[in-house]
Design a protein around this motif. Structure first.
Motif, short mmCIF file in Angstrom:
data_model
loop_
_atom_site.label_atom_id
_atom_site.label_comp_id
_atom_site.label_asym_id
_atom_site.label_seq_id
_atom_site.Cartn_x
_atom_site.Cartn_y
_atom_site.Cartn_z
N PHE A 177 -58.55 2.38 -0.44
CA PHE A 177 -58.20 2.48 1.15
C PHE A 177 -56.99 3.34 1.57
O PHE A 177 -56.43 3.36 2.67
N ASN A 180 -58.56 9.74 2.08
CA ASN A 180 -59.42 10.18 3.46
C ASN A 180 -60.97 10.01 3.11
O ASN A 180 -61.62 10.60 3.93
N SER A 183 -64.81 6.04 6.44
CA SER A 183 -64.64 4.52 6.36
C SER A 183 -66.32 4.02 6.14
O SER A 183 -66.44 3.21 5.55
N GLU A 187 -67.36 1.52 3.23
CA GLU A 187 -68.11 0.00 3.82
C GLU A 187 -69.31 -0.02 2.92
O GLU A 187 -69.72 -1.03 2.38
N ASP A 194 -66.76 -2.82 9.12
CA ASP A 194 -65.93 -1.66 9.51
C ASP A 194 -64.44 -2.24 9.62
O ASP A 194 -63.38 -1.47 9.66
N ALA A 195 -64.39 -3.12 10.54
CA ALA A 195 -62.97 -3.78 10.95
C ALA A 195 -62.40 -3.87 9.69
O ALA A 195 -61.06 -3.59 9.94
N LYS A 198 -61.07 -0.49 8.16
CA LYS A 198 -60.06 0.23 9.00
C LYS A 198 -58.67 -0.49 8.85
O LYS A 198 -57.59 0.09 8.86
N LYS A 199 -58.59 -1.96 8.75
CA LYS A 199 -57.37 -2.67 8.77
C LYS A 199 -56.65 -2.27 7.43
O LYS A 199 -55.60 -2.03 7.57
N LYS A 201 -57.14 0.42 5.21
CA LYS A 201 -56.70 1.70 5.73
C LYS A 201 -55.49 1.94 6.25
O LYS A 201 -54.47 2.61 5.95
N LYS A 202 -55.59 1.22 7.55
CA LYS A 202 -54.05 1.30 8.06
C LYS A 202 -53.07 0.86 7.56
O LYS A 202 -51.87 1.52 7.52
N THR A 207 -57.01 7.19 5.65
CA THR A 207 -57.59 7.99 7.05
C THR A 207 -59.07 8.09 6.85
O THR A 207 -59.55 7.81 5.70
#
Length: 208
Positions: A177, A180, A183, A187, A194-195, A198-199, A201-202, A207
């Protein structure tokens, strides 16, 4: 018989060479799978064989509430070629060294303060873990995923040693995570939605 005796004595009297005693790393060069090139022996000093960093507490003010202070070849040139290195682990309350692996070394951990829950996962997906108290030790075989967690309300510390001067490190969560890699691919290979991807990765700086 006498010629053989004279030959033996002459070999004993040859000037001795200490080049094979050690190979202190020349850190101006490049690290290779076999280590660094050796410094010229004339430039080797006692300080090449002394490391004071394991006596200094690490900064645990971070996302994992833990710190690793390495005494690998890059910090401690004297271990070059000797098949050993060490590190200090500091874990604040609820601190964690996440699942990770050392591709080039087995690890031997000794708890020096507090309690630490530690364990590893075999390639057969068998889990071996235990809560270790001060004075306890545990082994982590080379290349296997392992972790350390301080679930107690007080700080914990451990000293670890490795069977390589450059054990390598890959933390699973950061590998997945903090890069780059798109995503959608993450997944697919992790079965996460996906959520959640992305959570993470943030959170970890990734990215894509």
């Amino acid at each position: 018989m006498l010629p053989i005796l004279f030959l033996f004595l002459s070999l004993l009297l040859l000037p001795s060479s200490h080049a094979a005693d050690f190979c202190v790393a020349d850190l101006t060069g490049h690290l290779t799978p076999s280590g660094y090139e050796c410094k010229e022996e004339s430039s080797v000093t006692t300080d090449d064989f002394v490391f004071s960093g394991l006596g200094v507490p690490g900064n645990t003010s971070n996302i994992i509430k833990a710190a690793v202070t390495p005494a690998f070849v890059a910090q401690f040139p004297g271990v070059n070629g000797l098949g050993i290195s060490a590190a200090r682990l500091d874990l604040a309350p609820r601190g964690v060294i996440p699942l990770h692996t050392h591709p080039a070394a087995s690890e031997f951990l000794v708890v020096t303060q507090g309690t630490i829950c530690a364990g590893f996962i075999s390639t057969a997906n068998n889990v071996y873990y235990k809560t270790l108290k001060t004075g306890d030790s545990m082994l982590f075989p080379q290349g296997l995923l392992h972790f350390q967690v301080n679930g107690d309300g007080t700080k914990a510390m451990a000293i670890v040693s490795f069977s390589s001067p450059s054990p390598g490190l890959q933390i699973t969560a950061f590998a997945l995570f903090a890069n780059n890699l798109p995503s959608a691919l993450v997944e697919t290979v992790t079965f996460l939605d996906d959520a959640e991807v992305k959570k993470l990765k943030k959170l970890l700086g990734g990215t894509g």
